[in-house]
Design an enzyme around this catalytic site. Structure first.
Site, mmCIF file in Angstrom:
data_model
loop_
_atom_site.group_PDB
_atom_site.id
_atom_site.type_symbol
_atom_site.label_atom_id
_atom_site.label_comp_id
_atom_site.label_asym_id
_atom_site.label_seq_id
_atom_site.Cartn_x
_atom_site.Cartn_y
_atom_site.Cartn_z
ATOM 1 N N GLU B 60 0.811 -1.219 0.000
ATOM 2 C CA GLU B 60 0.000 0.000 0.000
ATOM 3 C C GLU B 60 0.844 1.269 0.000
ATOM 4 O OE1 GLU B 60 -0.937 -2.762 1.409
ATOM 5 O OE2 GLU B 60 -2.924 -3.072 0.574
ATOM 6 N N HIS B 129 -11.658 -5.364 8.773
ATOM 7 C CA HIS B 129 -11.999 -5.249 7.356
ATOM 8 C C HIS B 129 -13.338 -4.581 7.086
ATOM 9 C CE1 HIS B 129 -8.594 -7.738 6.493
ATOM 10 N NE2 HIS B 129 -8.970 -8.058 5.275
HETATM 11 C C1 TPP Z 1 -2.507 -4.722 3.806
HETATM 12 C C2 TPP Z 1 -3.450 -5.543 3.017
HETATM 13 N N1 TPP Z 1 -3.577 -5.332 1.690
HETATM 14 C C3 TPP Z 1 -4.414 -6.081 0.957
HETATM 15 C C4 TPP Z 1 -5.156 -7.078 1.522
HETATM 16 C C5 TPP Z 1 -6.111 -7.922 0.680
HETATM 17 N N2 TPP Z 1 -5.590 -9.288 0.527
HETATM 18 C C6 TPP Z 1 -5.975 -10.266 1.360
HETATM 19 S S1 TPP Z 1 -5.185 -11.679 1.049
HETATM 20 C C7 TPP Z 1 -4.302 -11.024 -0.222
HETATM 21 C C8 TPP Z 1 -3.316 -11.892 -0.949
HETATM 22 C C9 TPP Z 1 -2.221 -12.400 -0.079
HETATM 23 O O1 TPP Z 1 -1.431 -13.311 -0.743
HETATM 24 P P1 TPP Z 1 -0.355 -14.197 -0.006
HETATM 25 O O2 TPP Z 1 0.366 -13.392 0.991
HETATM 26 O O3 TPP Z 1 0.451 -14.868 -1.041
HETATM 27 O O4 TPP Z 1 -1.217 -15.278 0.812
HETATM 28 P P2 TPP Z 1 -2.184 -16.419 0.269
HETATM 29 O O5 TPP Z 1 -3.553 -15.815 0.211
HETATM 30 O O6 TPP Z 1 -1.690 -16.878 -1.030
HETATM 31 O O7 TPP Z 1 -2.162 -17.478 1.318
HETATM 32 C C10 TPP Z 1 -4.648 -9.694 -0.401
HETATM 33 C C11 TPP Z 1 -4.134 -8.822 -1.441
HETATM 34 C C12 TPP Z 1 -5.033 -7.250 2.923
HETATM 35 N N3 TPP Z 1 -5.755 -8.177 3.579
HETATM 36 N N4 TPP Z 1 -4.169 -6.503 3.634
#
Ligand code: TPP
Ligand code: MG
Lengths: 318, 324
Positions: B60, B129
């Site tokens: 972000e 959230h």
């Molecule tokens: C600071 C923040 N930005 C965006 C999100 C939205 N978001 C939730 S999960 C995710 C993807 C995360 O990917 P990863 O770290 O690879 O974990 P995975 O879901 O693959 O287990 C995003 C963008 C969030 N929860 N927090």
């Protein structure tokens, strides 16, 4: 590992799978709400990892946390009840799918701000260092989380302050719909530890025995040297990022290819080949899990909703 | 007039402005290949390509800081926060950099930046959230904060925001993308910083915006059946705040209810009520009531979450109370 331990790991993996399959059904009929991220396909990661910890070691993870919760010894009943938002859930129905925690079992939560829990994990280790014990903090996070500042700040401080943190990156190839190579400057996540002079390793996350061995070794290093370590565990989620993901970013063939490496199938064959288990014993585990999950659903459905007064409890401790 | 959804309205605004001005581009998480988590930018990646529809890492600070930089050197970025809650991870850029730079450097450059952010509760997403923290952002001079409640306003205001040379936080509500409404055919914009009377009435003034508008219009309909005619003033922009229509309406009705989804303490309602007391005290016939979220982090459980969020019934009750 003893024979029973192997069987126990198998049991845990099957339990995660079946509980989540039922969870997905309950989500579809509206009994579970919010965001729900399934761990299906990644079961070997937390199962092998958490099997290697001492009960005094702390675990903290992101929102994809049902498996971790079960591995840490939280009952299927409680997990299901929290998913249904019931008073009998660990967080009294206030946390939901993304916020499973039971600190009495050293499971310090599912956390839903990507990367946000990493500095907190450093903090656990600061607290333990201050207390003078040799507990390890096991901090799990996704590949996507390694691109946010939190990750870098937390790794750096853990190194300069000699904190006992085992950083575990579950590289499931995507952060939501973004493939690792579209989001990360290096696709081998463990390389990021190099920039902090941190010892690191990588292991196949579809094979629970390999995960277990790598985790044992890493934890030994962290405990004895009082140094952090980054372990990259390569894996794949078979389902969408969360419920209702249109999955436009990957091809069905790719998913199918990974599904051929189903961690439960791999372990099943391993156990039979090494004569660590009979087919009958594995079938019995499957049957036991079916029953346990069915009972958990029953328990959760029969459990009361949290009382309205709960809205105003736990806001402050004093 | 065509009837379209909020999602379509926002999508149209983005597309029209991208077609109109090559300096406009989008950056954010999952805006491209995925098509936007709320499907607002569906099809954009194929139409405009990776240079103008940038899928960012989950970072972000890099998104908002990067958009600030690109704006300073003359582009017109639209940075998307998947949800406003993730904006807290980039708070320094949103409230401590973007609103200050033009002023602090004596106006040497402009910041034609739009931050689109999805806010609001009601989807059982849990405490971190589900927030409606609009008031926090509206606290900072130098930042403009827009939060529409109808498709028509969303489209017209977003187009103005993209054309504006100031940093603008544009807050959408996660549960309102399917809301339908009439939108003028063809090109139009709506000025930022203008409140609007969305419904006329003589008995009580409801001051609100965004999700509060949806709830207030429903409440107004119910009350109308009982012979109570409320006037609904939609702020649309929280900063700069246009009090004219609010005061005008209040001077007519002498009674008001302020409705917002965020927490009551230090909220939008606190500001509106103070301003009415400061600027129209002689017209006050009854204490003004604020309808807002209960002062708790939002829980996951559906019944508890709904109990914490303002409901239509809370508004009708408040209106009857100020009429006593
Ligand atoms: C600071 C923040 N930005 C965006 C999100 C939205 N978001 C939730 S999960 C995710 C993807 C995360 O990917 P990863 O770290 O690879 O974990 P995975 O879901 O693959 O287990 C995003 C963008 C969030 N929860 N927090
Ligand atoms: Mg991932």
């Amino acid at each position: 590992m003893k024979k029973e331990q192997y069987l126990n790991l198998y049991y845990q993996m099957v339990l995660i799978r079946r509980l989540e399959e039922r969870g997905a059904e309950l989500y579809q009929v509206g009994k579970i709400g919010g965001f729900m991220h399934l761990y299906i396909g990644q079961e070997a990661v937390s199962t092998g990892l958490i099997a290697a910890r001492e009960p005094r070691d702390r675990v903290i993870t992101a929102y994809r946390d049902h498996g971790v919760a079960l591995n840490c010894g939280i009952s299927a009943n409680e997990v299901m009840a929290e998913l249904l938002g019931k008073a009998t859930g660990m967080s009294k129905g206030k946390g939901g799918s993304m916020h499973m925690a039971d600190t009495s079992r050293n499971m310090w939560g599912g956390h839903a701000i990507v990367g946000g829990h990493l500095p907190i994990a450093s903090g656990f280790a600061i607290g333990d260092q201050y207390a003078g014990n040799d507990n390890i903090t096991i901090c799990m996070f996704g590949d996507g989380a390694t691109n946010i500042g939190y990750f870098h700040e937390a790794l750096n401080i853990s190194k300069i302050w000699n904190l006992r943190v085992l950083w575990v990156c579950e590289n499931n190839q995507y952060g939501m719909g973004t493939a690792v190579d579209r989001a990360s400057a290096v696709t081998e996540i463990r390389q990021k530890a190099e920039g902090y002079g941190m010892k690191n390793g990588q292991v196949d996350g579809m094979d629970v025995t390999k995960v277990y061995e790598a985790a044992m070794e890493a934890m030994k290093f962290v405990r004895e040297s009082s140094q952090p370590y980054l372990l990259e565990i390569d894996t794949y989620r078979f389902r969408g990022h969360s419920m209702g993901d249109p999955e436009r970013y990957r091809k069905a063939e790719e998913v199918k290819k990974w599904q051929e490496n189903d961690p439960i199938g791999i372990f099943n064959r391993y156990l039979l080949e090494k004569k660590l288990a009979t087919r009958k014993a594995l079938d019995e585990i499957e049957a036991r899990v079916e029953e346990e999950v069915a009972k958990a659903v029953e328990f959760a459905e029969a459990s009361p909703e949290p009382a309205m007064e709960e809205l105003f409890t736990d806001i402050y401790a004093d | 007039m065509a009837k379209i959804t909020m999602r379509e309205a926002i999508s149209q605004a983005l597309m029209e402005e991208m077609d109109r001005d090559p300096a406009v581009f989008i950056m954010g998480e999952e805006v491209g290949v995925w098509g936007g988590t709320y499907a607002v930018t569906k099809g954009f990646y194929d139409k405009y390509g990776a240079m103008r529809v940038k899928d960012t890492p989950i970072a972000e600070n890099a998104i908002i800081g990067g958009a600030i930089g690109a704006a300073m050197v003359g582009q017109r970025p639209i940075a998307e926060l998947m949800t406003i809650n993730f904006g807290f991870s980039a708070m320094d850029y949103i409230v401590n950099q973007a609103p200050k730079l033009h002023y602090m450097f004596g106006g040497q450059f402009t910041l034609p930046l739009v931050i689109r952010a999805v806010g609001g509760g009601g989807r059982q997403l849990g405490a971190t959230h589900s927030q409606t923290p609009d008031a926090i952002f509206a606290h900072f001079p130098g930042l403009k904060v827009v939060s529409p409640g109808t498709p028509e306003d969303a489209k017209g205001l977003l187009k103005s925001a993209i054309r504006s040379n100031d940093p603008i936080l544009f807050i959408e509500h996660a549960t309102m993308y399917q809301v339908r409404g009439e939108v003028p055919e063809g090109e139009y914009t709506i000025p930022i910083g203008k409140s609007k009377i969305q419904r006329t009435g003589k008995d009580v003034t409801i001051v609100t915006y965004c999700k509060g508008l949806e709830l207030s219009m429903k409440a107004a309909e119910e009350l109308s059946k009982e012979g109570i005619e409320v006037e609904v003033v939609d702020l649309r922009t929280l900063r700069p705040l246009d009090m004219e229509p609010v005061l005008e309406s209040f001077k007519k009705t002498n009674r008001a209810v302020v409705v917002e989804e965020g927490w009551k303490s230090y909220g939008v309602g606190s500001e509106i009520v103070s301003r009415i007391y400061e600027e129209a005290f002689d017209y006050v016939d009854a204490p003004i009531i604020r309808v807002a979220q209960k002062e708790v982090p939002l829980p996951y459980n559906r019944a508890l979450e709904q109990a914490a969020l303002p409901q239509v019934a809370d508004i009708t009750a408040a209106v009857k109370e100020v009429l006593k």
